[in-house]
Design a protein around this motif. Sequence first.
Motif, PDB file in Angstrom:
ATOM      1  N   HIS A  35       0.824  -1.205   0.000  1.00  0.00           N
ATOM      2  CA  HIS A  35       0.000   0.000   0.000  1.00  0.00           C
ATOM      3  C   HIS A  35       0.860   1.258   0.000  1.00  0.00           C
ATOM      4  O   HIS A  35       0.793   2.068   0.928  1.00  0.00           O
ATOM      5  CB  HIS A  35      -0.961  -0.002   1.192  1.00  0.00           C
ATOM      6  CG  HIS A  35      -1.759  -1.265   1.303  1.00  0.00           C
ATOM      7  ND1 HIS A  35      -1.453  -2.274   2.175  1.00  0.00           N
ATOM      8  CD2 HIS A  35      -2.833  -1.701   0.615  1.00  0.00           C
ATOM      9  CE1 HIS A  35      -2.324  -3.259   2.034  1.00  0.00           C
ATOM     10  NE2 HIS A  35      -3.168  -2.946   1.085  1.00  0.00           N
ATOM     11  N   GLU A  83      -1.739  -0.697  -4.576  1.00  0.00           N
ATOM     12  CA  GLU A  83      -1.345  -2.055  -4.225  1.00  0.00           C
ATOM     13  C   GLU A  83      -1.521  -2.957  -5.434  1.00  0.00           C
ATOM     14  O   GLU A  83      -2.262  -2.662  -6.372  1.00  0.00           O
ATOM     15  CB  GLU A  83      -2.191  -2.567  -3.062  1.00  0.00           C
ATOM     16  CG  GLU A  83      -3.650  -2.740  -3.438  1.00  0.00           C
ATOM     17  CD  GLU A  83      -4.467  -3.256  -2.264  1.00  0.00           C
ATOM     18  OE1 GLU A  83      -3.883  -3.817  -1.340  1.00  0.00           O
ATOM     19  OE2 GLU A  83      -5.688  -3.082  -2.302  1.00  0.00           O
ATOM     20  N   HIS A  90     -11.055  -7.516  -1.182  1.00  0.00           N
ATOM     21  CA  HIS A  90     -10.576  -7.311   0.188  1.00  0.00           C
ATOM     22  C   HIS A  90     -10.737  -5.852   0.618  1.00  0.00           C
ATOM     23  O   HIS A  90     -10.866  -4.953  -0.198  1.00  0.00           O
ATOM     24  CB  HIS A  90      -9.140  -7.802   0.351  1.00  0.00           C
ATOM     25  CG  HIS A  90      -8.078  -6.909  -0.201  1.00  0.00           C
ATOM     26  ND1 HIS A  90      -7.647  -6.943  -1.496  1.00  0.00           N
ATOM     27  CD2 HIS A  90      -7.326  -5.951   0.400  1.00  0.00           C
ATOM     28  CE1 HIS A  90      -6.685  -6.054  -1.667  1.00  0.00           C
ATOM     29  NE2 HIS A  90      -6.470  -5.431  -0.556  1.00  0.00           N
ATOM     30  N   HIS A  92      -9.721  -2.780   3.844  1.00  0.00           N
ATOM     31  CA  HIS A  92      -8.535  -2.264   4.510  1.00  0.00           C
ATOM     32  C   HIS A  92      -8.862  -1.784   5.903  1.00  0.00           C
ATOM     33  O   HIS A  92      -9.964  -1.310   6.171  1.00  0.00           O
ATOM     34  CB  HIS A  92      -7.928  -1.130   3.675  1.00  0.00           C
ATOM     35  CG  HIS A  92      -7.404  -1.641   2.378  1.00  0.00           C
ATOM     36  ND1 HIS A  92      -8.115  -1.527   1.207  1.00  0.00           N
ATOM     37  CD2 HIS A  92      -6.293  -2.353   2.091  1.00  0.00           C
ATOM     38  CE1 HIS A  92      -7.435  -2.143   0.242  1.00  0.00           C
ATOM     39  NE2 HIS A  92      -6.331  -2.652   0.742  1.00  0.00           N
ATOM     40  N   ASP A 103      -4.396  -5.227   4.937  1.00  0.00           N
ATOM     41  CA  ASP A 103      -5.481  -5.898   4.227  1.00  0.00           C
ATOM     42  C   ASP A 103      -6.375  -6.671   5.176  1.00  0.00           C
ATOM     43  O   ASP A 103      -5.900  -7.290   6.124  1.00  0.00           O
ATOM     44  CB  ASP A 103      -4.900  -6.903   3.223  1.00  0.00           C
ATOM     45  CG  ASP A 103      -4.279  -6.220   2.016  1.00  0.00           C
ATOM     46  OD1 ASP A 103      -4.668  -5.082   1.700  1.00  0.00           O
ATOM     47  OD2 ASP A 103      -3.409  -6.847   1.388  1.00  0.00           O
TER      48      ASP A 103
HETATM   49 ZN   LIG Z   1      -4.925  -4.083   0.153  1.00  0.00          ZN
END
Ligand SMILES: [Zn+2]
Length: 144
Positions: A35, A83, A90, A92, A103
């Motif tokens: 990230h 990312e 997913h 965060h 994640d």
């Molecule tokens: Zn991520």
Amino acid sequence: MSAPRTPAAEELRGAGLRVTAARVALLETVRDGDHLDVETIASGVRDRVGHVSLQAVYEALHALTAAGLVRRIEPAGSPARFEGRVGDNHHHVVCRSCGVVADVDCAAGEAPCLTASDDHGFSIDEAEVIYWGLCPACSTASSS
Ligand SMILES: [Zn+2]
Ligand SMILES: [Zn+2]
């Protein structure tokens, strides 16, 4: 400069993007990182291929994001991060204090993982979920 032949280069080609050394380096930098913000990505690209302007880094990030090779997240109040984990839903978790991002796998697996209580007739395809809190380091610091 001949275009490099690496897995990243093949993916750029497969996405219909022009393959340049800088774009390959950018994709590799984003995937190796966690990230990353634009400044960090720019320095990673420069470490790999020498000087690349920040403007070129922005343009390449835009192209790769549009092509779905990288994902952009933009938690409120913090600069955009990028990312290489794409193609899943997913989420965060972001630290309110230091801004570190981690994640969190989607509980339901597929978007939209939350059902809107009222969809207003929209065909909803995504729920953007960001969990906020304090990371372990910051919660230790604030309790001592
Ligand atoms: Zn991520
Ligand atoms: Zn923190």
